[in-house]
Design a protein around this motif. Structure first.
Motif, mmCIF file in Angstrom:
data_model
loop_
_atom_site.group_PDB
_atom_site.id
_atom_site.type_symbol
_atom_site.label_atom_id
_atom_site.label_comp_id
_atom_site.label_asym_id
_atom_site.label_seq_id
_atom_site.Cartn_x
_atom_site.Cartn_y
_atom_site.Cartn_z
ATOM 1 N N HIS A 24 -18.788 -1.800 -37.964
ATOM 2 C CA HIS A 24 -18.534 -1.116 -36.700
ATOM 3 C C HIS A 24 -17.018 -1.009 -36.504
ATOM 4 O O HIS A 24 -16.297 -2.002 -36.563
ATOM 5 N N ARG A 25 -16.539 0.193 -36.252
ATOM 6 C CA ARG A 25 -15.101 0.436 -36.156
ATOM 7 C C ARG A 25 -14.637 0.332 -34.708
ATOM 8 O O ARG A 25 -15.116 1.071 -33.841
ATOM 9 N N VAL A 26 -13.693 -0.568 -34.462
ATOM 10 C CA VAL A 26 -13.129 -0.779 -33.129
ATOM 11 C C VAL A 26 -11.662 -0.355 -33.137
ATOM 12 O O VAL A 26 -10.890 -0.811 -33.998
ATOM 13 N N ALA A 27 -11.296 0.506 -32.209
ATOM 14 C CA ALA A 27 -9.897 0.905 -32.038
ATOM 15 C C ALA A 27 -9.394 0.348 -30.721
ATOM 16 O O ALA A 27 -10.011 0.555 -29.672
ATOM 17 N N VAL A 28 -8.287 -0.382 -30.764
ATOM 18 C CA VAL A 28 -7.681 -0.951 -29.567
ATOM 19 C C VAL A 28 -6.442 -0.127 -29.230
ATOM 20 O O VAL A 28 -5.526 -0.002 -30.051
ATOM 21 N N LEU A 29 -6.431 0.437 -28.024
ATOM 22 C CA LEU A 29 -5.314 1.281 -27.595
ATOM 23 C C LEU A 29 -4.300 0.451 -26.826
ATOM 24 O O LEU A 29 -4.631 -0.184 -25.820
ATOM 25 N N ALA A 30 -3.058 0.457 -27.312
ATOM 26 C CA ALA A 30 -1.966 -0.244 -26.648
ATOM 27 C C ALA A 30 -1.005 0.776 -26.056
ATOM 28 O O ALA A 30 -0.479 1.631 -26.775
ATOM 29 N N LEU A 31 -0.805 0.705 -24.757
ATOM 30 C CA LEU A 31 0.125 1.589 -24.070
ATOM 31 C C LEU A 31 1.314 0.774 -23.578
ATOM 32 O O LEU A 31 1.218 -0.454 -23.423
ATOM 33 N N ASP A 32 2.428 1.430 -23.312
ATOM 34 C CA ASP A 32 3.606 0.722 -22.820
ATOM 35 C C ASP A 32 3.262 -0.071 -21.564
ATOM 36 O O ASP A 32 2.628 0.453 -20.635
ATOM 37 N N GLY A 33 3.660 -1.341 -21.565
ATOM 38 C CA GLY A 33 3.348 -2.232 -20.459
ATOM 39 C C GLY A 33 2.143 -3.101 -20.714
ATOM 40 O O GLY A 33 1.731 -3.884 -19.852
ATOM 41 N N VAL A 34 1.552 -3.009 -21.912
ATOM 42 C CA VAL A 34 0.347 -3.768 -22.234
ATOM 43 C C VAL A 34 0.618 -5.272 -22.134
ATOM 44 O O VAL A 34 1.716 -5.749 -22.426
ATOM 45 N N LEU A 76 -18.448 -7.996 -39.477
ATOM 46 C CA LEU A 76 -19.320 -6.950 -38.949
ATOM 47 C C LEU A 76 -18.528 -5.855 -38.239
ATOM 48 O O LEU A 76 -19.085 -4.806 -37.921
ATOM 49 N N TYR A 77 -17.251 -6.103 -37.961
ATOM 50 C CA TYR A 77 -16.393 -5.124 -37.292
ATOM 51 C C TYR A 77 -15.075 -5.003 -38.053
ATOM 52 O O TYR A 77 -14.605 -5.962 -38.664
ATOM 53 N N THR A 78 -14.501 -3.821 -37.998
ATOM 54 C CA THR A 78 -13.107 -3.636 -38.398
ATOM 55 C C THR A 78 -12.332 -3.255 -37.143
ATOM 56 O O THR A 78 -12.787 -2.420 -36.354
ATOM 57 N N VAL A 79 -11.183 -3.871 -36.954
ATOM 58 C CA VAL A 79 -10.408 -3.666 -35.728
ATOM 59 C C VAL A 79 -9.027 -3.145 -36.094
ATOM 60 O O VAL A 79 -8.322 -3.746 -36.913
ATOM 61 N N GLY A 80 -8.661 -2.029 -35.481
ATOM 62 C CA GLY A 80 -7.326 -1.476 -35.664
ATOM 63 C C GLY A 80 -6.672 -1.259 -34.316
ATOM 64 O O GLY A 80 -7.355 -1.008 -33.319
ATOM 65 N N THR A 81 -5.355 -1.354 -34.283
ATOM 66 C CA THR A 81 -4.604 -1.177 -33.035
ATOM 67 C C THR A 81 -3.746 0.075 -33.146
ATOM 68 O O THR A 81 -3.099 0.305 -34.181
ATOM 69 N N CYS A 82 -3.739 0.883 -32.101
ATOM 70 C CA CYS A 82 -3.005 2.141 -32.149
ATOM 71 C C CYS A 82 -2.190 2.340 -30.880
ATOM 72 O O CYS A 82 -2.412 1.689 -29.857
ATOM 73 N N GLU A 88 -0.089 -0.329 -36.380
ATOM 74 C CA GLU A 88 -0.288 0.333 -37.666
ATOM 75 C C GLU A 88 -0.770 1.768 -37.558
ATOM 76 O O GLU A 88 -0.709 2.522 -38.533
ATOM 77 N N HIS A 89 -1.278 2.174 -36.388
ATOM 78 C CA HIS A 89 -1.969 3.454 -36.301
ATOM 79 C C HIS A 89 -1.491 4.262 -35.099
ATOM 80 O O HIS A 89 -0.995 3.704 -34.111
ATOM 81 N N ASP A 90 -1.709 5.585 -35.179
ATOM 82 C CA ASP A 90 -1.486 6.442 -34.020
ATOM 83 C C ASP A 90 -2.826 6.745 -33.363
ATOM 84 O O ASP A 90 -3.872 6.204 -33.751
#
Length: 327
Positions: free
Chosen positions: A3-13, A36-42, A60-62
Motif C-alpha cells: 500500500h503506497r502512502v504519500a506524506v505531504l509536508a508544507l512549510d510550517g509543518v 505492508l506499506y511504502t511511505v514517501g514524503t513530498c 525525496e519527492h515532489d
C-alpha cells in the motif's frame, strides 16, 4: 503490492507529526516480515520544507507522488492567520489538494483538517481537529460537523485526527482496518504505543478540576475489562469505585469522554473483534465471552458500529483457519 502512502509536508509543518506516518506504517509487517506499506514524503516542487521549528527538512519527492498514492497524509500544519480569517487556501495548496485522485484515501493530522475543510473536502462530513481550535473550526466551516471529543474520525474516504499523538492512534487504526488487529498490535508494540487508547480527546481538554479530583475511575475500568463476560451494571461500577452513581458518571465522562455504559459496550465490541480475528470460537461462544446476551445482540452491535456481520468480519480480518467458525 504494498500500500503506497504519500506524506505531504508544507512549510510550517510540525516535525514530530511529520514523522508519525512513516514510523507507524513501516512497522506494519506481513507474517514473513515484509513491509505492508511504502511511505514517501513530498513537498511542492520537491523543495526543502521550512518546519515549525528552527530547521528545514529535505524530502525525496515532489507533489507528483500524490497522484500514485493509495493514501495521502497531510502532516500537521497550523492554520495561518489568513486561513483563520477567511477560510481560504493559497492557490497552490488548493490546487494540490484538489488534484488528489477520487479513489485515494485522504488523512489529515491535527490542525491540517483546516486545509481539507478549506478545500471543500469535508463538506457534509464529521471531522475533528485539535481541541483548542475546534470552536474556530466550527465557526469557519459550518458545513462540517465538528466533534471535539474523539481522537479521530473515520469517514471511510477521508479521515481526520485530533492533536499530536492522536496521529499515532489514527495510523494504527488504518493498519487495523487494512490488515487486522494482530498486525496493528504488533506495529504498536514496535513503536511502544498503545494499540488502542480508551476514551477520546475529551480527556485531554482543560477543565476546572473538581475538589475531589484525586480519585480516578481507572481502577474500575480495569476491573470491568477483566469481567466482560459478566453482567455489569452502572451501579456495580459506581460501587466498585466507592462513589455515588452520579459522581461516578460525571468523573468517568471527564476522564474518558464517554459514559460508563457506552465505554463498556465499546470494550465488549473490541474484545469480540479480537476473538473473531484470533480464534476459531463460534460466534455464540464469543457473544457470551464478551457479555452480550445472545449472538443476535452481538450481530446487532457489529452491524451498527462495524458495518459487517461477525462472520463477514472474521472472513475479512481473521487469521487463516478462523473463517469457518461462524455459528
Amino acid at each position: 503490492m504494498t500500500h503506497r502512502v504519500a506524506v505531504l509536508a508544507l512549510d510550517g509543518v510540525l516535525p514530530l507529526d511529520l514523522g508519525i506516518p512513516a514510523r507507524v506504517f513501516n512497522e506494519a509487517r506481513a507474517p514473513d516480515g515484509s513491509r505492508l506499506y511504502t511511505v514517501g514524503t513530498c513537498s511542492i516542487g520537491g523543495r526543502p520544507v521550512r518546519t515549525h521549528e528552527d530547521f528545514q527538512i529535505v524530502v525525496e519527492h515532489d507533489e507528483s507522488l500524490l497522484r500514485t498514492a493509495d493514501t495521502v497524509v497531510i502532516a500537521t500544519l497550523e492554520p495561518t492567520p489568513e486561513l483563520l480569517a477567511t477560510g481560504t487556501l493559497p492557490g497552490d495548496v488548493s490546487t494540490l489538494l484538489k488534484s488528489i485522485g477520487p479513489r485515494t484515501r485522504i488523512v489529515s493530522l491535527c490542525t491540517s483538517a483546516f486545509l481539507l475543510a478549506a478545500a471543500g473536502l469535508l463538506d457534509g462530513l464529521r471531522a475533528t481537529t485539535h481541541w483548542t481550535l475546534c470552536d474556530a473550526f466550527a465557526g469557519l466551516f459550518p458545513g462540517v460537523e465538528v466533534d471535539p471529543n474523539v481522537l479521530f474520525v473515520d469517514n471511510g474516504h477521508i479521515l481526520t485526527s485530533a492533536g499530536g499523538a492522536a496521529g499515532i492512534d489514527l495510523c494504527l487504526h488504518l493498519v487495523r482496518q487494512d490488515h487486522g488487529a494482530s498486525v496493528a498490535a504488533a506495529a504498536a508494540r514496535r513503536v511502544v504505543a498503545a494499540p488502542w487508547r480508551e476514551g477520546g480527546q475529551a480527556q485531554f481538554i482543560e477543565h476546572v478540576v473538581p475538589p475531589d479530583a484525586d480519585r480516578s475511575t481507572s481502577a474500575t475500568r480495569e476491573w470491568a475489562v477483566r469481567r466482560l463476560a459478566e453482567l455489569i451494571t452502572l451501579e456495580d461500577m459506581a460501587r466498585h469505585a466507592h462513589m455515588s452513581v452520579r459522581t461516578f458518571t460525571r468523573r468517568f465522562r471527564q476522564e474518558t469522554g464517554v459514559s460508563p455504559l457506552k465505554w463498556l459496550s465499546q470494550r465488549r465490541l473490541a474484545h469480540a473483534r479480537q476473538l473473531l480475528e484470533s480464534t476459531d470460537l463460534p460466534v455464540a461462544r464469543i457473544a457470551g465471552a464478551c457479555g452480550f446476551s445472545d449472538p443476535v445482540a452481538l450481530r446487532r452491535q457489529f452491524h451498527t458500529y462495524v458495518g459487517l456481520s461477525p462472520a463477514a468480519y472474521r472472513r475479512a480480518h481473521g487469521a487463516p483457519g478462523t473463517a469457518a467458525a461462524v455459528r
